[in-house]
Design an enzyme around this catalytic site. Sequence first.
Site, PDB file in Angstrom:
ATOM      1  N   ASP A  95       0.849  -1.194   0.000  1.00  0.00           N
ATOM      2  CA  ASP A  95       0.000   0.000   0.000  1.00  0.00           C
ATOM      3  C   ASP A  95       0.883   1.242   0.000  1.00  0.00           C
ATOM      4  O   ASP A  95       1.643   1.471   0.950  1.00  0.00           O
ATOM      5  CB  ASP A  95      -0.874  -0.049   1.268  1.00  0.00           C
ATOM      6  CG  ASP A  95      -1.778   1.152   1.410  1.00  0.00           C
ATOM      7  OD1 ASP A  95      -1.753   2.054   0.540  1.00  0.00           O
ATOM      8  OD2 ASP A  95      -2.518   1.193   2.410  1.00  0.00           O
ATOM      9  N   GLY A 146      -9.794   3.765  -6.103  1.00  0.00           N
ATOM     10  CA  GLY A 146      -8.456   3.199  -6.260  1.00  0.00           C
ATOM     11  C   GLY A 146      -7.419   3.837  -5.349  1.00  0.00           C
ATOM     12  O   GLY A 146      -7.692   4.159  -4.187  1.00  0.00           O
ATOM     13  N   ASP A 184      -6.128   6.743  -5.543  1.00  0.00           N
ATOM     14  CA  ASP A 184      -6.524   8.134  -5.260  1.00  0.00           C
ATOM     15  C   ASP A 184      -7.382   8.185  -3.990  1.00  0.00           C
ATOM     16  O   ASP A 184      -7.128   8.991  -3.069  1.00  0.00           O
ATOM     17  CB  ASP A 184      -7.315   8.650  -6.475  1.00  0.00           C
ATOM     18  CG  ASP A 184      -7.504  10.152  -6.499  1.00  0.00           C
ATOM     19  OD1 ASP A 184      -6.892  10.847  -5.672  1.00  0.00           O
ATOM     20  OD2 ASP A 184      -8.266  10.628  -7.363  1.00  0.00           O
ATOM     21  N   SER A 221      -2.630   4.288 -14.218  1.00  0.00           N
ATOM     22  CA  SER A 221      -3.581   3.947 -15.306  1.00  0.00           C
ATOM     23  C   SER A 221      -3.929   2.466 -15.416  1.00  0.00           C
ATOM     24  O   SER A 221      -4.730   2.099 -16.274  1.00  0.00           O
ATOM     25  CB  SER A 221      -3.085   4.437 -16.685  1.00  0.00           C
ATOM     26  OG  SER A 221      -3.305   5.809 -16.852  1.00  0.00           O
ATOM     27  N   GLY A 262      -5.497   0.527 -13.308  1.00  0.00           N
ATOM     28  CA  GLY A 262      -6.691   0.102 -12.580  1.00  0.00           C
ATOM     29  C   GLY A 262      -7.934   0.520 -13.356  1.00  0.00           C
ATOM     30  O   GLY A 262      -8.198   0.019 -14.456  1.00  0.00           O
TER      31      GLY A 262
HETATM   32  N1  AR6 Z   1      -1.362   1.479  -3.031  1.00  0.00           N
HETATM   33  C1  AR6 Z   1      -0.727   1.217  -4.194  1.00  0.00           C
HETATM   34  N2  AR6 Z   1      -1.371   0.924  -5.350  1.00  0.00           N
HETATM   35  C2  AR6 Z   1      -2.720   0.893  -5.308  1.00  0.00           C
HETATM   36  C3  AR6 Z   1      -3.464   1.171  -4.131  1.00  0.00           C
HETATM   37  C4  AR6 Z   1      -2.721   1.475  -2.947  1.00  0.00           C
HETATM   38  N3  AR6 Z   1      -3.321   1.753  -1.797  1.00  0.00           N
HETATM   39  N4  AR6 Z   1      -4.788   1.059  -4.433  1.00  0.00           N
HETATM   40  C5  AR6 Z   1      -4.870   0.719  -5.736  1.00  0.00           C
HETATM   41  N5  AR6 Z   1      -3.626   0.610  -6.270  1.00  0.00           N
HETATM   42  P1  AR6 Z   1      -6.299   3.139 -10.013  1.00  0.00           P
HETATM   43  P2  AR6 Z   1      -5.957   4.565 -12.584  1.00  0.00           P
HETATM   44  C6  AR6 Z   1      -3.211   0.275  -7.636  1.00  0.00           C
HETATM   45  O1  AR6 Z   1      -7.609   2.602 -10.440  1.00  0.00           O
HETATM   46  O2  AR6 Z   1      -6.094   3.295 -13.327  1.00  0.00           O
HETATM   47  C7  AR6 Z   1      -9.401   6.837  -9.498  1.00  0.00           C
HETATM   48  O3  AR6 Z   1     -10.774   6.789  -9.237  1.00  0.00           O
HETATM   49  C8  AR6 Z   1      -4.186  -0.472  -8.508  1.00  0.00           C
HETATM   50  O4  AR6 Z   1      -4.161  -1.855  -8.205  1.00  0.00           O
HETATM   51  O5  AR6 Z   1      -6.157   3.643  -8.632  1.00  0.00           O
HETATM   52  O6  AR6 Z   1      -4.839   5.499 -12.932  1.00  0.00           O
HETATM   53  C9  AR6 Z   1      -8.930   8.230  -9.896  1.00  0.00           C
HETATM   54  O7  AR6 Z   1      -9.637   9.260  -9.240  1.00  0.00           O
HETATM   55  C10 AR6 Z   1      -3.640  -0.172  -9.895  1.00  0.00           C
HETATM   56  O8  AR6 Z   1      -2.565  -1.075 -10.218  1.00  0.00           O
HETATM   57  O9  AR6 Z   1      -5.828   4.360 -10.975  1.00  0.00           O
HETATM   58  C11 AR6 Z   1      -9.193   8.238 -11.368  1.00  0.00           C
HETATM   59  O10 AR6 Z   1     -10.535   8.569 -11.659  1.00  0.00           O
HETATM   60  C12 AR6 Z   1      -3.039   1.215  -9.746  1.00  0.00           C
HETATM   61  O11 AR6 Z   1      -3.005   1.483  -8.337  1.00  0.00           O
HETATM   62  C13 AR6 Z   1      -8.921   6.815 -11.782  1.00  0.00           C
HETATM   63  O12 AR6 Z   1      -9.133   6.012 -10.623  1.00  0.00           O
HETATM   64  C14 AR6 Z   1      -3.838   2.281 -10.434  1.00  0.00           C
HETATM   65  O13 AR6 Z   1      -5.229   2.003 -10.297  1.00  0.00           O
HETATM   66  C15 AR6 Z   1      -7.489   6.614 -12.213  1.00  0.00           C
HETATM   67  O14 AR6 Z   1      -7.346   5.311 -12.713  1.00  0.00           O
END
Ligand code: AR6
Length: 188
Positions: free
Chosen positions: A11, A33, A35, A122, A124
Amino acid sequence: MDAEITVVEGDITALKADAIVNAANSSLLGGGGVDGAIHRAAGPALLEECRAIASGQGGCPAGDAVITGAGKLPCKKVIHTVGPVWRGGGRGEAELLASCYRKSLCLAENAGLETVAFPNISTGVYGYPKAAAAEIAFKTVSDTLAELKGIKKVIFVCFDRENSALYRKLLEDRPGGDTPGFSDTGPQ
Ligand code: AR6
């Protein structure tokens, strides 16, 4: 001395790096995610800073990045970057994703920061294929570090086994690489 690149699984909100990078959206006002996790852990002060930046410059376009304080997080700064939404690969997604990594590192360098932790931007909600995203992340960070002087360490923080295996392989395959930079014991 060359900057170090490491890979951890866990995390990103727990990391004590100088800066952690947030995979934000163009509003900068939070989301799901990573964020959502960052804003939950940082508390309302982070959202206030993001709101001020968003109202001053009208949000943040894909490929760009902004820097804020870190609220209650153990890091010093949060760099918010907006990755591209995957639309099949023909809409400049690769260039935009590379720009996220490059601009985040330049912001960190200009702020005098030495250690920067990235999530897998990007891959997720935004749907970027993980293997392609990992190659861009690794290459862009390696190339950018070769140009910058101040950053000593970049940590790729992988939240899932698939990303962690991809990044571990990229670390092993780089010239002269083996696995000393990989830790599977979590970010602490
Ligand atoms: N620590 C590290 N990595 C994480 C965590 C964490 N706590 N939680 C998730 N991930 P995403 P995106 C990983 O969806 O695709 C949001 O709603 C996850 O497994 O967070 O860039 C924003 O507001 C994945 O590999 O981001 C935007 O609207 C990676 O982080 C949108 O999502 C990115 O997943 C951005 O989408």
